[in-house]
Design a protein around this motif. Structure first.
Motif, short mmCIF file in Angstrom:
data_model
loop_
_atom_site.label_atom_id
_atom_site.label_comp_id
_atom_site.label_asym_id
_atom_site.label_seq_id
_atom_site.Cartn_x
_atom_site.Cartn_y
_atom_site.Cartn_z
N TYR A 1 0.83 -1.20 0.00
CA TYR A 1 0.00 0.00 0.00
C TYR A 1 0.86 1.25 0.00
O TYR A 1 2.06 1.22 0.28
CB TYR A 1 -0.93 0.06 1.22
CG TYR A 1 -0.42 -0.67 2.43
CD1 TYR A 1 -1.08 -1.77 2.94
CD2 TYR A 1 0.77 -0.28 3.04
CE1 TYR A 1 -0.60 -2.46 4.02
CE2 TYR A 1 1.27 -0.97 4.13
CZ TYR A 1 0.57 -2.07 4.62
OH TYR A 1 1.07 -2.76 5.69
N ASP A 2 0.23 2.36 -0.34
CA ASP A 2 0.82 3.69 -0.23
C ASP A 2 0.21 4.38 0.98
O ASP A 2 -0.97 4.18 1.30
CB ASP A 2 0.51 4.54 -1.48
CG ASP A 2 1.04 3.90 -2.76
OD1 ASP A 2 2.23 3.58 -2.80
OD2 ASP A 2 0.24 3.73 -3.71
N TYR A 3 0.98 5.21 1.64
CA TYR A 3 0.45 5.96 2.78
C TYR A 3 1.34 7.17 3.07
O TYR A 3 2.49 7.24 2.64
CB TYR A 3 0.36 5.08 4.03
CG TYR A 3 1.69 4.48 4.47
CD1 TYR A 3 2.46 5.09 5.46
CD2 TYR A 3 2.15 3.30 3.89
CE1 TYR A 3 3.67 4.53 5.86
CE2 TYR A 3 3.35 2.75 4.29
CZ TYR A 3 4.11 3.36 5.27
OH TYR A 3 5.30 2.81 5.67
N THR B 1 5.71 3.88 0.32
CA THR B 1 5.13 2.70 -0.32
C THR B 1 5.83 1.48 0.27
O THR B 1 7.07 1.43 0.30
CB THR B 1 5.33 2.71 -1.84
OG1 THR B 1 4.77 3.91 -2.38
CG2 THR B 1 4.67 1.51 -2.48
N SER C 1 -6.94 -1.92 10.91
CA SER C 1 -5.83 -1.93 9.97
C SER C 1 -4.61 -2.51 10.65
O SER C 1 -4.19 -2.06 11.71
CB SER C 1 -5.51 -0.49 9.51
OG SER C 1 -4.34 -0.47 8.75
#
Length: 513
Positions: free
Chosen positions: A354-356, A380, A507
């Protein structure tokens, strides 16, 4: 012990300013800096001519020094010169090594941006950073005359072969190209190194600009340090005599307490340069609390902690305490090969997770980069596949516009018990450390087991909704601090439960979260 490599032809003459001897070990060296009066000397035939005076070198306590020698790829070399540069992020050295040129068609400096891909000399490169630098001091023999005080552009490039290249635009019409590989001092068979220095900025009377307490800087590469008294973050990149800028942490009194104390040393097999980690003593010198910046303010905020580790010859690495367990990670010199959402590094495949966006919320200790208030990063995460499932990659972008920098790091997950034993933490700390034993692992034996687990979780959650209260949140406050996301989320959850709200999503975070 073998003798240092001897140059084929050397030249010595008296400094035209002070009369001290000035040595030219390389016939290619046209300029040198006198070790006594710091005059910049140009060699004109058999005579020396003074052209100026170099500034005082910033004492960074590096073990490298002029005259130190070693071997790289079977070729002996001697350190004969040093250039010291400064940017708004701090200082660095470039050492001129004398061994027994660059690609054509270099791009213009203004055309380069971090993250850009380009081809030079038939090889693919990725631009890691583009910065404005200034040469502040020089030492020894140099291949070109040092021009101090004039800012110019420097671009760092990386490739999939674990190489780093530099484009130096000190002369914009003829940029200088340099190529290198990552090495450890132990690989170079160095001789004549400087002894470890005990000098610190704190020992020279540097005080916290916020409260006046003494700052004890222990590493030569430190750019930022946190005052142990008031927790102000102080910029010491300018060295002794420079104005010390700082900022006060808003949660200075409520920040969390590191589970691994600052200064503690533990033996961990991490960050092997050849791909095989070796057990080495690593010291905890910094502690960072970070949180994910959610796209929706109503989303649950994920937090994680990073411990900055230091080893004198290996450099720096990070120990990451995340919701899904512990891992180590260390910066890469090269860049992985990217294909869509997949990455490949050192013969192993990774999948994108994921990207954050992350934000620094609290810090302790000292750091080799300049810290900024509420500093944000764009990340990423990647996880290894198959036999490499425990391995992790992370791409982190910082800065804005042309001042951006992209850093890749690689690491591997590790058990909480490994961390506890390495740093000799008490057995009572095991429960707080243990986050890696997750029944939802992809190695679960059967679908029935997973269904049973989730049914059990639902039952437990229903019980918790009826029974949990301030006691649970008080424990989180005691462990992480009143300003931590864990405590705030717990308080918010309790308020929702009293109104009969339902349980939301969860999460698990990632390798850095």
């Amino acid at each position: 012990m073998a003798d240092a490599p001897s140059p084929q032809r050397s030249y010595r003459a008296a400094c035209p300013n002070c009369g001290a001897p000035v040595d030219f070990r390389s016939p290619a060296s046209a300029f040198a800096v006198c070790s006594y009066c710091r005059s910049t000397i140009v060699r004109d035939g058999e005579a020396l001519r003074r052209t100026g005076q170099a500034a005082e070198l910033f004492d960074d306590h590096s073990p490298l020094q002029l005259g130190a020698s070693g071997t790289y790829l079977g070729r002996p070399f001697t350190l004969v010169g040093r250039l010291q540069y400064r940017t708004d992020q701090g200082t660095w050295n470039e050492w001129h090594a004398l061994f027994d040129a660059g690609p054509d068609g270099q791009p213009r400096a203004e055309a380069l941006v971090a993250g850009q891909r380009l081809t030079l000399a038939g090889q693919a490169w990725s631009v890691a950073s583009v910065v404005e630098a200034t040469l502040i001091a020089a030492q020894g023999e140099l291949p070109a005359p040092p021009v101090t005080g004039r800012p110019f552009t420097v671009a760092d490039l990386r490739n999939v072969r674990d190489e780093v290249a530099t484009l130096d635009y000190g002369e914009p019409a003829a940029p200088r190209w340099s190529l290198g590989r990552p090495v450890a001092l132990s690989e170079l068979a160095m001789r004549g190194l400087a002894e470890a220095s005990e000098k610190t900025l704190g020992g020279r009377g540097v005080s916290c600009p916020n409260c006046g307490a003494a700052l004890q800087v222990t590493l030569e590469s430190t750019q930022s340090i946190v005052c142990t008294e008031c927790k102000a973050v102080v910029d010491v990149s300018g060295g002794v005599g420079a104005e010390l800028s700082h900022y006060v942490q808003e949660n200075a009194q409520d920040g969390g307490t590191p589970q691994i104390p600052l200064g503690r040393t533990g033996t961990l097999a991490i960050a092997g340069r050849g791909g095989t980690p070796q057990p080495l003593p690593w010291q905890v010198v910094g502690y960072v609390e970070r949180c994910e910046v959610p796209e929706d303010p109503e989303d649950e905020q994920v937090v994680w902690r990073e411990y900055l580790l230091y080893h004198r010859s290996e450099g720096f690495a990070f120990l990451v305490d995340a919701e899904d367990g512990w891992s180590w990670t260390a910066p890469l010199t090269g860049v992985p090969e990217l294909r869509g959402d997949a990455a490949r590094w050192r013969g192993e495949d990774y999948r994108k997770l994921y990207d954050y966006q992350g934000k620094v919320t609290y810090v302790l200790g000292e750091f080799y980069w300049k810290l900024a208030r509420d500093e944000r990063t764009f990340n990423t995460d990647y996880a290894g596949t198959g036999a490499a499932s425990r391995k992790r990659l992370n791409r982190e972008r910082t800065g804005e516009g042309r001042t951006q920098e992209i850093v890749w790091s690689a690491g591997e997950t590790m058990a909480a018990e490994t961390v506890r034993r390495a740093f000799q933490l008490p057995e009572a700390a095991a429960a707080a450390l243990r986050r890696d034993a997750t029944p939802t692992s992809t190695n679960a034996s059967s679908l029935l087991a997973k269904l049973f687990f989730w049914a059990f979780v639902i039952v437990v959650l229903l019980i918790l909704f009826r029974c949990s209260g301030d006691d649970e949140c008080d424990g989180l406050r005691e462990r992480y601090g009143a300003a931590s996301a864990e405590y705030q989320n717990c308080q918010a959850s309790n308020r929702a439960r009293t109104g009969g709200g339902s349980y939301g999503g969860f999460s698990s975070g990632g390798s850095h979260k």
